[in-house]
Design an enzyme around this catalytic site. Structure first.
Site, mmCIF file in Angstrom:
data_model
loop_
_atom_site.group_PDB
_atom_site.id
_atom_site.type_symbol
_atom_site.label_atom_id
_atom_site.label_comp_id
_atom_site.label_asym_id
_atom_site.label_seq_id
_atom_site.Cartn_x
_atom_site.Cartn_y
_atom_site.Cartn_z
ATOM 1 N N GLY A 1 -3.466 -1.074 1.864
ATOM 2 C CA GLY A 1 -2.774 -2.317 1.569
ATOM 3 C C GLY A 1 -3.682 -3.521 1.770
ATOM 4 O O GLY A 1 -4.893 -3.462 1.520
ATOM 5 N N SER A 2 -3.102 -4.609 2.245
ATOM 6 C CA SER A 2 -3.852 -5.866 2.353
ATOM 7 C C SER A 2 -4.960 -5.837 3.398
ATOM 8 O O SER A 2 -5.800 -6.735 3.408
ATOM 9 C CB SER A 2 -2.895 -7.020 2.651
ATOM 10 O OG SER A 2 -2.115 -7.322 1.509
ATOM 11 N N THR A 3 -4.985 -4.831 4.287
ATOM 12 C CA THR A 3 -6.102 -4.765 5.227
ATOM 13 C C THR A 3 -7.420 -4.531 4.485
ATOM 14 O O THR A 3 -8.482 -4.884 4.982
ATOM 15 C CB THR A 3 -5.900 -3.651 6.267
ATOM 16 O OG1 THR A 3 -5.762 -2.394 5.614
ATOM 17 C CG2 THR A 3 -4.670 -3.924 7.118
ATOM 18 N N PHE A 4 -7.343 -3.980 3.258
ATOM 19 C CA PHE A 4 -8.566 -3.770 2.482
ATOM 20 C C PHE A 4 -9.168 -5.086 2.011
ATOM 21 O O PHE A 4 -10.337 -5.145 1.628
ATOM 22 C CB PHE A 4 -8.301 -2.856 1.283
ATOM 23 C CG PHE A 4 -9.564 -2.378 0.609
ATOM 24 C CD1 PHE A 4 -10.253 -1.279 1.104
ATOM 25 C CD2 PHE A 4 -10.080 -3.044 -0.494
ATOM 26 C CE1 PHE A 4 -11.426 -0.848 0.505
ATOM 27 C CE2 PHE A 4 -11.254 -2.618 -1.098
ATOM 28 C CZ PHE A 4 -11.934 -1.524 -0.601
ATOM 29 N N LYS A 5 -8.375 -6.160 2.026
ATOM 30 C CA LYS A 5 -8.913 -7.461 1.635
ATOM 31 C C LYS A 5 -10.036 -7.910 2.578
ATOM 32 O O LYS A 5 -10.839 -8.769 2.216
ATOM 33 C CB LYS A 5 -7.803 -8.500 1.586
ATOM 34 C CG LYS A 5 -6.846 -8.262 0.422
ATOM 35 C CD LYS A 5 -5.622 -9.137 0.486
ATOM 36 C CE LYS A 5 -4.662 -8.767 -0.655
ATOM 37 N NZ LYS A 5 -3.346 -9.406 -0.509
#
Length: 490
Positions: free
Chosen positions: A223-227
């Site tokens: 999810g957004s942790t990959f940002k």
């Protein structure tokens, strides 16, 4: 006549002697073959009682936390199997210790079996030159008791399947590793074969998968942790700065597909990279991924440890993966943690650990030392660099972006890093937590993920937490991270 009869009697005697010699040779050859090539198979045969009696005829070494708390020990039984394994805090530490049963060994019990059982050459040599005592060496882990307790109790209180990993960013030492649901390893140490088989079958077939080590072996969408990875790639490219503007339309058409990615309002459509990160603007990071291209994005992901192959800590961790071949639509989705990217909770913690340690990711490890009963240390761990993720200056940029408070606009107030409830650590006044979350309240089937470290200015602990489909209880992921960090800093 008498001489000829004597010669006729000698013929069968010589044949009998030859036959006996051949049979003796065949017997010796067979014994030699068994001893040379078949002994291992015989020793491994479950029907070989002598092997089991020998294995349980001496005490295994204890497994201890870093604080010295025994979490696996040997108890005298008085039966033919003289010692039985016991786990004083079984469920809490099951993901770490594993268990020893009649026919199977898992976890640290398996990874350190030679040392714990006394079969390791160093243990045998010390026994010969010492007092000749028979038994294994104690294994002391890097786990901090209070951190492990906070991690497990947080998961258990939430009652949601998931896992927690806490690391020391400066060394790579694992401070806590918990998974939920779990099992009681004491239930598998029985010498009653029928009871053991029934218990093992029940645990294997349980829908909640209590035997699965979710912290190391379950893969989740980041999810957004990959940002955090996409932001690192953007900064490393030299085309972006934290204060520089990025393209963040309300709707972004995906290349080659009749579909749009929508993020709602993100600043004025041209926010800074830092703002887009804090507000977790999907269109901004999808556009960044499209501009960078798959090679730069994949290289940065692999710098963090994706696609790295097997990692032993010494427990074997399943490799986190980033897709090696993607089209442009898939690349846009991969840049925001969708498509086929997958992470373990260990990798989630490693993301923050790398940023917290000025861009240098240390190799995670669980075993601090092995020590004989007389106090002699036979093995001791040393911190080892694993990967250089980003230069120190870029790591400081990322740390500042993770620490900054997020404006309460769009989904950034929930999916970004700046939720007011995430920014500080209760019980530790003045301590700020840097974090990046991936969580959407009430979305069916979506996991909640957080990667964090603290204190933001001088990191001492990095944490990764994953909860499976928490629904409207998405706040639990941040609460668990705060509790673990508070325990580590206490």
């Amino acid at each position: 006549m008498a001489g000829s009869r004597g010669r006729r009697r000698d013929v069968p005697l010589s044949r009998v002697a030859t036959l006996c010699a051949a049979m003796l040779f065949a017997l010796l050859a067979h014994i030699t073959l068994i001893q040379a090539f078949g002994s291992h198979a015989l020793n491994a045969d479950r029907r070989n009682e002598r092997t089991l009696i020998d294995r349980y005829g001496r005490p295994r070494g204890d497994i201890l936390t870093h604080d010295g708390t025994p979490i696996a020990t040997s108890l005298a039984t008085g039966g033919p199997y003289r010692y039985r394994r016991a786990y004083p805090r079984g469920e809490e530490y099951a993901a770490v210790t594993g268990h020893v049963s009649l026919h199977r060994t898992t976890g640290i019990e398996q990874a350190q079996d030679a040392v714990l059982s006394g079969d390791d050459a160093k243990v045998r040599v010390r026994s010969l030159v010492g007092d000749g005592a028979v038994g294994g060496a104690d294994v002391r882990l890097t786990i901090r008791d209070r951190v492990q307790r906070a991690a497990y109790q947080g998961l258990r209180t939430a009652g949601i399947p998931g896992a927690v990993v806490a690391l020391d960013p400066a060394t790579g030492a694992v401070l806590g590793l918990a998974t939920y649901p779990t099992y009681d390893p004491n239930a598998l140490t029985t010498f009653d074969r029928r009871l053991l088989a029934d218990t093992a079958r029940r645990l294997r077939q349980a829908p909640s998968q209590p035997l699965l080590n979710r912290a190391l072996n379950q893969l989740y969408p980041p999810g957004s942790t990959f940002k955090l990875v996409t932001a690192a790639a953007a900064l490393a490219s030299g085309e972006y700065t934290p204060a520089g503007p990025v393209h963040a339309p309300a709707r972004l058409r995906l290349p080659g597909a009749p579909a749009y990615l929508e993020t709602g309002r993100c600043g004025n459509g041209r926010p800074t990279l830092a703002y887009a990160f804090q507000a977790s603007c999907d269109t901004a990071f999808a556009a960044i991924g499209l501009q960078l291209g798959q090679d730069l994005l994949r290289d940065q992901a692999e710098a963090f440890g994706f696609n790295a192959g097997q990692l032993r800590i010494p427990l074997l961790a399943t490799p986190s993966r980033y897709p090696t071949v993607v089209d442009r639509t898939q690349m846009a989705l991969a840049a925001i943690g969708h498509h086929d990217s997958r992470v373990t909770p260990l990798m989630v913690a490693m993301l923050s650990a790398a940023v917290a340690n000025n861009g240098l990711l240390m190799r995670p490890y669980l075993v601090e030392e092995a020590r004989l009963p007389d106090g002699a240390v036979i093995n001791r761990a040393s911190p080892v660099p694993y990967r250089t993720v980003v230069p120190p200056l870029l790591a400081r940029y990322l740390a500042a972006m993770m620490t900054a408070a997020s404006p309460a606009s769009g989904k950034g107030s929930r999916a970004g890093t700046g939720m007011p409830e995430v920014g500080g650590v209760p019980g530790a006044p003045g301590v700020r937590m840097a974090a990046k979350t991936a969580a959407s309240e009430g979305v069916p089937g979506e996991n909640a993920v957080i990667t964090a470290f603290a204190p933001a200015e001088a990191p001492e602990v990095a944490v990764g937490v994953v909860l499976e489909r928490p629904g409207d209880r998405v706040d639990a992921v941040a609460a668990i991270a705060r509790a673990v960090i508070q325990a580590a800093l206490r």
